[in-house]
Enzyme design. Structure first.
Site, short mmCIF file in Angstrom:
data_model
loop_
_atom_site.label_atom_id
_atom_site.label_comp_id
_atom_site.label_asym_id
_atom_site.label_seq_id
_atom_site.Cartn_x
_atom_site.Cartn_y
_atom_site.Cartn_z
N GLU A 1 1.39 -11.88 -3.73
CA GLU A 1 -0.07 -12.02 -3.72
C GLU A 1 -0.70 -11.61 -5.05
O GLU A 1 -1.89 -11.89 -5.28
CB GLU A 1 -0.67 -11.21 -2.55
CG GLU A 1 -0.75 -9.72 -2.76
CD GLU A 1 0.57 -8.99 -2.54
OE1 GLU A 1 0.57 -7.75 -2.62
OE2 GLU A 1 1.60 -9.66 -2.29
N GLY B 1 0.86 -1.18 0.00
CA GLY B 1 0.00 0.00 0.00
C GLY B 1 0.89 1.23 0.00
O GLY B 1 1.86 1.30 -0.76
N GLU B 2 0.61 2.17 0.87
CA GLU B 2 1.44 3.36 1.00
C GLU B 2 1.90 3.42 2.45
O GLU B 2 1.09 3.60 3.36
CB GLU B 2 0.64 4.62 0.61
CG GLU B 2 1.48 5.72 0.00
CD GLU B 2 2.49 6.30 0.99
OE1 GLU B 2 3.68 6.45 0.63
OE2 GLU B 2 2.07 6.62 2.11
N SER B 3 3.19 3.26 2.67
CA SER B 3 3.68 3.05 4.03
C SER B 3 3.42 4.23 4.96
O SER B 3 3.07 4.02 6.13
CB SER B 3 5.18 2.72 4.02
OG SER B 3 5.94 3.80 3.50
N HIS C 1 5.50 -8.37 -4.66
CA HIS C 1 4.11 -8.72 -4.34
C HIS C 1 3.76 -10.13 -4.79
O HIS C 1 3.16 -10.31 -5.85
CB HIS C 1 3.16 -7.73 -5.02
CG HIS C 1 3.18 -6.35 -4.48
ND1 HIS C 1 2.38 -5.94 -3.44
CD2 HIS C 1 3.92 -5.27 -4.83
CE1 HIS C 1 2.61 -4.66 -3.18
NE2 HIS C 1 3.54 -4.24 -4.01
N CYS D 1 6.20 -5.16 0.52
CA CYS D 1 6.37 -3.80 -0.01
C CYS D 1 6.24 -2.77 1.12
O CYS D 1 7.15 -2.62 1.93
CB CYS D 1 5.39 -3.55 -1.15
SG CYS D 1 5.85 -2.18 -2.22
N ARG E 1 12.67 3.65 0.46
CA ARG E 1 11.35 3.73 -0.18
C ARG E 1 11.49 4.08 -1.67
O ARG E 1 12.35 4.86 -2.06
CB ARG E 1 10.49 4.78 0.51
CG ARG E 1 10.20 4.49 1.98
CD ARG E 1 9.46 5.63 2.64
NE ARG E 1 8.14 5.81 2.04
CZ ARG E 1 7.43 6.93 2.16
NH1 ARG E 1 7.90 7.97 2.83
NH2 ARG E 1 6.23 7.01 1.60
N ILE F 1 6.07 -3.12 -7.72
CA ILE F 1 5.29 -1.90 -7.92
C ILE F 1 5.82 -0.83 -6.95
O ILE F 1 5.59 -0.92 -5.75
CB ILE F 1 3.79 -2.13 -7.67
CG1 ILE F 1 3.26 -3.24 -8.59
CG2 ILE F 1 3.01 -0.84 -7.89
CD1 ILE F 1 1.83 -3.63 -8.32
N ARG F 2 6.54 0.13 -7.48
CA ARG F 2 7.16 1.16 -6.63
C ARG F 2 7.87 0.52 -5.44
O ARG F 2 7.78 0.98 -4.31
CB ARG F 2 6.11 2.17 -6.14
CG ARG F 2 5.49 3.02 -7.23
CD ARG F 2 4.43 3.94 -6.67
NE ARG F 2 4.95 4.81 -5.65
CZ ARG F 2 4.20 5.47 -4.75
NH1 ARG F 2 2.89 5.30 -4.73
NH2 ARG F 2 4.76 6.26 -3.86
#
Length: 204
Positions: A178, A52-54, A176, A84, A111, A140-141
């Site tokens: 998943e 997600g966004e940490s 990821h 991630c 990051r 992804i990023r």
């Protein structure tokens, strides 16, 4: 092989791709629950912290008074797996920029180390511990692990950097799993990380 008695797994459901982790666990025949409050932690053997966004996830963890209960959960024998953003939150040191973290995994992590959203990519990542074929990789990023402590086991590396690591009851991946059909990383978490601690937590 999975543990004869499946560990009880929660997936942190504050933000990010938590539903996909539950689908992967379901493919393994492992039941799971969404965890939205600290009151959902007792009785679990493991907790997955999704991508997600940490910084957003960190903010929500603190607003919901979730931060210290997760630390207590781990101290009591609970296993953790972060993907991630989850890996960032578990690290002992975060850079680009620095931010608070649980400090349970002796790595330094940067990051967005593999670039911005446009630099997201697919690949295959060899992982001897999980056997052949190589794991499918979705980045992804993704963050980059720039340093690893002596007690951290590197299970797989990508472009010269550790990408799947374990330290005791903590597992982390910068990619990821998943988002693929491959269930081997989650099976490893169930068997080698969460499964190894079920008896010590008194949950059986």
């Amino acid at each position: 092989m999975l543990p004869t008695v499946q560990p009880r797994i929660g997936v942190l459901a504050l933000q990010g791709d938590f539903a996909l982790h539950r689908k992967t666990l379901a493919r393994l025949g492992a039941p799971s629950v969404e965890v939205r409050k600290a009151s959902g932690l007792p009785g679990l053997d493991g907790l997955i912290i999704p991508g997600g966004e940490s910084s957003t996830m960190l903010k929500l963890l603190k607003e919901e008074d979730f931060f210290d209960p997760i630390l207590d959960f781990h101290r009591a024998g609970g296993a953790l797996y972060g993907t991630c953003a989850g890996a960032i939150l578990l690290a002992s040191e975060v850079e680009n920029p620095a931010q608070d973290s649980f400090g349970l995994l002796d790595v330094r992590i940067r990051r967005n180390g593999y670039g911005r959203q446009i630099d997201s990519h697919l690949g295959e990542i060899p992982c001897p511990a999980l056997g052949e074929p190589p794991l499918p990789l979705v980045m992804i990023r993704g963050p980059v692990i720039t340093a690893v402590g002596p007690d951290v086991r590197v299970l797989a590396s990508w472009r010269g950097h550790a990408a799947l690591v374990q330290q005791g009851r903590v597992l982390a991946s910068t990619f990821h799993p998943e988002l693929t059909e491959d269930t081997r990383v989650h099976a490893w978490f169930l068997r080698e990380v969460a499964g190894s601690g079920t008896n010590s937590r008194g949950n059986r």
